[in-house]
Design a protein around this motif. Structure first.
Motif, PDB file in Angstrom:
ATOM      1  N   MET A 164      25.747   6.802 -25.595  1.00  0.00           N
ATOM      2  CA  MET A 164      25.600   6.679 -27.146  1.00  0.00           C
ATOM      3  C   MET A 164      26.734   7.364 -27.661  1.00  0.00           C
ATOM      4  N   SER A 165      27.620   6.905 -28.521  1.00  0.00           N
ATOM      5  CA  SER A 165      28.736   7.595 -29.043  1.00  0.00           C
ATOM      6  C   SER A 165      28.380   8.758 -29.829  1.00  0.00           C
ATOM      7  N   PRO A 166      29.178   9.701 -29.962  1.00  0.00           N
ATOM      8  CA  PRO A 166      29.188  11.005 -30.291  1.00  0.00           C
ATOM      9  C   PRO A 166      28.671  10.946 -32.129  1.00  0.00           C
ATOM     10  N   LYS A 167      29.245   9.977 -32.628  1.00  0.00           N
ATOM     11  CA  LYS A 167      29.142   9.617 -33.997  1.00  0.00           C
ATOM     12  C   LYS A 167      27.820   9.149 -34.455  1.00  0.00           C
ATOM     13  N   LEU A 168      27.106   8.231 -33.395  1.00  0.00           N
ATOM     14  CA  LEU A 168      25.960   7.755 -33.965  1.00  0.00           C
ATOM     15  C   LEU A 168      24.864   8.890 -33.205  1.00  0.00           C
ATOM     16  N   THR A 169      25.243   9.914 -32.458  1.00  0.00           N
ATOM     17  CA  THR A 169      24.229  10.925 -32.138  1.00  0.00           C
ATOM     18  C   THR A 169      24.168  11.732 -33.272  1.00  0.00           C
ATOM     19  N   LYS A 170      25.360  12.242 -33.648  1.00  0.00           N
ATOM     20  CA  LYS A 170      25.381  13.085 -34.946  1.00  0.00           C
ATOM     21  C   LYS A 170      24.543  12.250 -36.150  1.00  0.00           C
ATOM     22  N   THR A 171      24.795  11.010 -36.431  1.00  0.00           N
ATOM     23  CA  THR A 171      23.959  10.466 -37.357  1.00  0.00           C
ATOM     24  C   THR A 171      22.740  10.679 -37.326  1.00  0.00           C
ATOM     25  N   ILE A 172      21.999  10.386 -36.055  1.00  0.00           N
ATOM     26  CA  ILE A 172      20.590  10.385 -35.511  1.00  0.00           C
ATOM     27  C   ILE A 172      20.143  12.003 -35.771  1.00  0.00           C
ATOM     28  N   ILE A 173      21.021  12.862 -35.261  1.00  0.00           N
ATOM     29  CA  ILE A 173      20.452  14.314 -35.316  1.00  0.00           C
ATOM     30  C   ILE A 173      20.436  14.560 -37.035  1.00  0.00           C
ATOM     31  N   GLY A 174      21.166  14.096 -37.878  1.00  0.00           N
ATOM     32  CA  GLY A 174      21.343  14.414 -39.320  1.00  0.00           C
ATOM     33  C   GLY A 174      20.136  13.927 -39.708  1.00  0.00           C
ATOM     34  N   ALA A 175      19.792  12.528 -39.592  1.00  0.00           N
ATOM     35  CA  ALA A 175      18.642  11.968 -40.136  1.00  0.00           C
ATOM     36  C   ALA A 175      17.155  12.664 -39.719  1.00  0.00           C
ATOM     37  N   VAL A 176      17.326  13.242 -38.525  1.00  0.00           N
ATOM     38  CA  VAL A 176      16.296  13.660 -38.000  1.00  0.00           C
ATOM     39  C   VAL A 176      15.822  15.188 -38.753  1.00  0.00           C
ATOM     40  N   VAL A 177      16.873  15.872 -39.157  1.00  0.00           N
ATOM     41  CA  VAL A 177      16.902  16.777 -39.672  1.00  0.00           C
ATOM     42  C   VAL A 177      16.481  16.937 -41.174  1.00  0.00           C
ATOM     43  N   ALA A 178      17.004  15.622 -41.872  1.00  0.00           N
ATOM     44  CA  ALA A 178      16.889  15.487 -43.014  1.00  0.00           C
ATOM     45  C   ALA A 178      15.324  15.129 -43.289  1.00  0.00           C
ATOM     46  N   ILE A 179      14.597  14.277 -42.459  1.00  0.00           N
ATOM     47  CA  ILE A 179      13.116  14.046 -42.284  1.00  0.00           C
ATOM     48  C   ILE A 179      12.443  15.065 -42.129  1.00  0.00           C
ATOM     49  N   ALA A 180      12.647  16.003 -41.250  1.00  0.00           N
ATOM     50  CA  ALA A 180      11.970  17.209 -41.130  1.00  0.00           C
ATOM     51  C   ALA A 180      11.856  18.255 -42.348  1.00  0.00           C
ATOM     52  N   LEU A 181      13.080  18.437 -42.747  1.00  0.00           N
ATOM     53  CA  LEU A 181      13.404  19.186 -44.127  1.00  0.00           C
ATOM     54  C   LEU A 181      12.478  18.566 -45.117  1.00  0.00           C
ATOM     55  N   ALA A 182      12.481  17.117 -45.317  1.00  0.00           N
ATOM     56  CA  ALA A 182      11.754  16.523 -46.349  1.00  0.00           C
ATOM     57  C   ALA A 182      10.036  16.716 -46.316  1.00  0.00           C
ATOM     58  N   ALA A 183       9.684  16.741 -44.950  1.00  0.00           N
ATOM     59  CA  ALA A 183       8.307  17.015 -44.792  1.00  0.00           C
ATOM     60  C   ALA A 183       8.013  18.247 -45.065  1.00  0.00           C
ATOM     61  N   ALA A 184       8.947  19.384 -44.436  1.00  0.00           N
ATOM     62  CA  ALA A 184       8.430  20.852 -44.816  1.00  0.00           C
ATOM     63  C   ALA A 184       8.490  21.120 -46.262  1.00  0.00           C
ATOM     64  N   VAL A 185       9.187  20.350 -47.157  1.00  0.00           N
ATOM     65  CA  VAL A 185       9.411  20.421 -48.520  1.00  0.00           C
ATOM     66  C   VAL A 185       8.010  19.857 -48.895  1.00  0.00           C
ATOM     67  N   SER A 186       7.608  18.716 -48.610  1.00  0.00           N
ATOM     68  CA  SER A 186       6.301  18.196 -49.329  1.00  0.00           C
ATOM     69  C   SER A 186       5.094  18.780 -48.889  1.00  0.00           C
ATOM     70  N   TYR A 187       4.978  19.600 -47.712  1.00  0.00           N
ATOM     71  CA  TYR A 187       3.872  20.500 -47.184  1.00  0.00           C
ATOM     72  C   TYR A 187       4.152  21.842 -47.854  1.00  0.00           C
ATOM     73  N   GLY A 188       5.067  22.018 -48.604  1.00  0.00           N
ATOM     74  CA  GLY A 188       5.065  23.297 -49.266  1.00  0.00           C
ATOM     75  C   GLY A 188       5.638  24.513 -48.405  1.00  0.00           C
ATOM     76  N   LEU A 189       6.084  24.258 -47.065  1.00  0.00           N
ATOM     77  CA  LEU A 189       6.716  25.217 -46.141  1.00  0.00           C
ATOM     78  C   LEU A 189       7.751  25.871 -46.593  1.00  0.00           C
ATOM     79  N   VAL A 190       8.594  25.109 -47.303  1.00  0.00           N
ATOM     80  CA  VAL A 190      10.008  25.661 -47.820  1.00  0.00           C
ATOM     81  C   VAL A 190      10.120  24.940 -49.099  1.00  0.00           C
ATOM     82  N   SER A 191      11.058  25.929 -49.963  1.00  0.00           N
ATOM     83  CA  SER A 191      11.279  25.139 -51.291  1.00  0.00           C
ATOM     84  C   SER A 191      12.388  24.312 -51.104  1.00  0.00           C
ATOM     85  N   GLN A 192      12.593  23.553 -52.285  1.00  0.00           N
ATOM     86  CA  GLN A 192      13.644  22.465 -52.108  1.00  0.00           C
ATOM     87  C   GLN A 192      15.118  23.231 -52.032  1.00  0.00           C
ATOM     88  N   GLN A 193      14.967  24.192 -52.524  1.00  0.00           N
ATOM     89  CA  GLN A 193      16.487  25.019 -52.594  1.00  0.00           C
ATOM     90  C   GLN A 193      16.825  25.397 -51.030  1.00  0.00           C
TER      91      GLN A 193
END
Length: 85
Positions: free
Chosen positions: A1-30
């Motif tokens: 896998m190319s490094p650019k694709l790997t970083k894109t996938i990691i960024g997407a996973v981080v974004a999804i995890a943070l969205a889930a954490a915000v929706s469950y009230g674990l962290v604030s949006q800020q």
């Protein structure tokens, strides 16, 4: 896998995890926005640091997310159904 694709996938996973954490009230949006911008900055800064054949563990900000105390009677996952006999 190319490094650019790997970083894109990691960024997407981080974004999804943070969205889930915000929706469950674990962290604030800020807080989620701050973590996301730090993760993006880290991924951009590491763009040229990996040579061929080298690997780097993925950024895991989910470990650094402070968890809020649970609300009584609320759980992020519904209870599993009882097995039928």
């Amino acid at each position: 896998m190319s490094p650019k694709l790997t970083k894109t996938i990691i960024g997407a996973v981080v974004a999804i995890a943070l969205a889930a954490a915000v929706s469950y009230g674990l962290v604030s949006q800020q807080t989620a926005d701050q973590i996301q911008s730090k993760a993006n900055q880290t991924l951009q800064n590491d763009q040229g640091s990996l040579g061929p054949g080298q690997s780097q563990p993925p950024v895991a900000p989910s470990n650094s997310i402070p968890q809020a105390p649970g609300q009584p009677g609320a759980s992020p996952q519904p209870p599993a159904p009882a097995p039928k006999q």
